[in-house]
Design a protein around this motif. Structure first.
Motif, short mmCIF file in Angstrom:
data_model
loop_
_atom_site.label_atom_id
_atom_site.label_comp_id
_atom_site.label_asym_id
_atom_site.label_seq_id
_atom_site.Cartn_x
_atom_site.Cartn_y
_atom_site.Cartn_z
N THR A 156 -77.79 55.90 89.48
CA THR A 156 -76.82 54.80 89.50
C THR A 156 -75.73 55.06 88.46
OG1 THR A 156 -78.08 53.51 87.89
CG2 THR A 156 -78.58 53.15 90.20
N GLN A 204 -79.78 50.40 97.52
CA GLN A 204 -78.84 49.81 96.58
C GLN A 204 -79.33 49.98 95.15
OE1 GLN A 204 -77.16 45.97 98.53
NE2 GLN A 204 -79.17 46.28 99.46
N THR A 205 -78.45 49.70 94.19
CA THR A 205 -78.80 49.94 92.78
C THR A 205 -80.04 49.16 92.36
OG1 THR A 205 -77.22 48.24 92.09
CG2 THR A 205 -76.45 50.52 92.10
N ARG A 253 -83.52 50.56 90.60
CA ARG A 253 -84.05 50.05 89.34
C ARG A 253 -85.50 49.58 89.47
NH1 ARG A 253 -81.23 45.67 85.22
NH2 ARG A 253 -82.54 46.21 83.44
N SER A 311 -71.70 53.58 94.38
CA SER A 311 -72.17 53.23 93.04
C SER A 311 -73.40 54.05 92.66
CB SER A 311 -72.51 51.74 92.96
OG SER A 311 -73.45 51.39 93.96
N VAL A 312 -73.78 54.97 93.56
CA VAL A 312 -74.93 55.85 93.34
C VAL A 312 -74.50 57.29 93.58
CG1 VAL A 312 -77.26 56.46 94.13
CG2 VAL A 312 -76.55 54.05 94.08
#
Length: 430
Positions: A82, A45-46, A50, A102-103
């Motif tokens: 992202t 996931q984002t 990060r 979202s990626v």
């Protein structure tokens, strides 16, 4: 990089010329389709991207076989980018994994580019890409944004050399991080064994009492007492509300972002204030090595210890804790504050607000714990203080490495300096 000219021997390219570029796939969110989750397939996931430092080595969610069927398993070596929430954050998969739409995934052609170089190039271009973000509520970019992007690309050999030089910094930073994880686990395990499970009592350790008795906090070693934090710690709150002006040079004012989850202070991004403001903000307490800070609002109960070589003013919504002279236990203090038992105490004394929860400063000295004997404290300090000292040293080294890497990165990626020049500079600094 519109209008960009290339260094000699480099050429302007688009990402799609160097490999496959596509969005991830995920038609559902966990709360809507729980049957898609909890299997053996990593789901990135984002937030994972990060927090990765550029390389995906861990993840917080997985897909089931059903989840994989409506997604895609991207190969190791894929660059994740992202495009929503945390825009243009990047990381390279070190193992096959899925990720949502979202990626964006970039699968490089290894005969054309080194994926590590491309990841560093995206770090270099991040601000430019973020500038192109649009959205009324949540800023985002799309696949077309990345398809339009052009950037300078050196020959493959030079890509490899640049990536290897910058990667050496990341390798050392990651190694220090893993060492610190191990050291942290060791210190917490010893604390739990001695002061939560009381295993030395059960095993007949000569420094410990021979039996357990009932106390206000459950079973405790005979002769130890239940006390309040304020009996051995001086508690000082920050009375200031208006944050002083941030300067390029000055003295440190601690912020919530400086407090890490492992009890260390990260001073790599320090809020600096003037000498006059510092005197005002330290009028009640100047945080010194061994002192602890605890947060009172929002992220309630987050704690960290000031490392050797640092002094700072307490920021807003922070309280300082300093062991009294007769209590030889700064390492016991930080581990105690981070323990599950103390977190339960803090939760009991936290006020739930309509916007943010808060921990009343007057409640902190009344936090209860089982107080060990002085010989046990001294023994614990002898064993565990070196572990935390090494963690502090590694954290300080990582800050230095990060600063040097981030100084070299734009110079190397723009062609301002070449690898041999950078290697010479590194040799002079390190």
């Amino acid at each position: 990089m519109e209008g960009e000219t290339c260094p000699s021997g480099w050429r302007l390219v688009k990402l799609g010329e160097l490999g496959e570029v596509n969005r991830g796939r995920s038609r559902h969110r966990p709360r809507y389709a729980p049957h898609l989750y909890g299997g053996s397939y990593p789901f990135i996931q984002t937030g994972d991207i990060r927090a990765s430092g550029g390389r995906i080595t861990r993840h917080s969610q997985t897909y089931s076989a059903a989840g994989l069927a409506q997604s895609r398993l991207w190969p190791a070596g894929t660059l994740c980018i992202t495009i929503a929430a945390n825009i243009a954050e990047t990381a390279i998969l070190t193992y096959p994994a899925c990720f949502p739409d979202s990626v964006v995934g970039f699968v490089p052609n290894p005969s054309l580019c080194d994926v590590r170089f491309i990841e560093y190039m995206f770090r270099f271009l991040r601000q430019e890409i973020q500038f192109q973000a649009t959205g009324s509520v949540q800023y985002n970019i799309n696949l077309a944004t990345l398809e339009r992007l052009t950037f300078p690309l050196p020959p493959l050999e030079e890509q490899v050399n640049i990536a290897s030089l910058l990667g050496a910094f990341d390798d050392k930073i990651e190694l220090n991080r893993r060492i610190n994880q191990t050291l942290e686990a060791m210190a917490r395990a010893i604390f739990k064994s001695w002061f939560v499970d009381f295993e030395p009592v059960l095993n007949g350790h000569p420094l410990f009492p021979t039996s357990l008795v009932e106390s206000q906090l459950g079973l405790a070693p005979q002769g130890w007492r239940v006390g309040e934090l304020g009996t051995f710690v001086t508690v000082v709150d920050c009375l200031h509300s208006k944050k002083p002006e941030r300067l390029a040079e000055g003295k440190a004012l601690l912020q919530l972002a400086n407090i890490r989850n492992d009890g260390l202070l990260d001073m790599s991004d320090t809020y600096l204030i003037s000498e006059d403001d510092y005197k005002e903000w330290t009028s009640r307490m100047e945080a010194q090595p061994g002192d602890c800070v605890i947060t009172n609002v929002g992220r309630v109960g987050a704690v960290a210890q000031v490392p050797r070589g640092h002094r700072a003013a307490l920021g807003r919504n922070m309280t300082g804790l300093r062991c009294k002279a007769e209590f030889p236990g700064p390492t016991f203090l930080i581990e105690c504050l981070r323990s599950s038992r103390m977190k339960e105490e803090i939760e009991r004394k936290t006020d739930s607000g309509t916007i943010l929860d808060s921990l009343n400063v007057r409640s902190i000295p009344r936090l209860r714990l089982v107080l060990p004997s002085r010989p046990v404290l001294e023994d614990f300090e002898t064993i565990c203080r070196p572990l935390r000292a090494k963690m502090e040293q590694n954290q300080k080294e990582n800050s230095t490495l990060t600063t040097l890497r981030d100084t070299l990165l734009p110079k190397l990626l723009s062609g301002e300096i070449r690898v041999k020049q950078a290697e010479k500079l590194v040799g002079e600094v390190v």
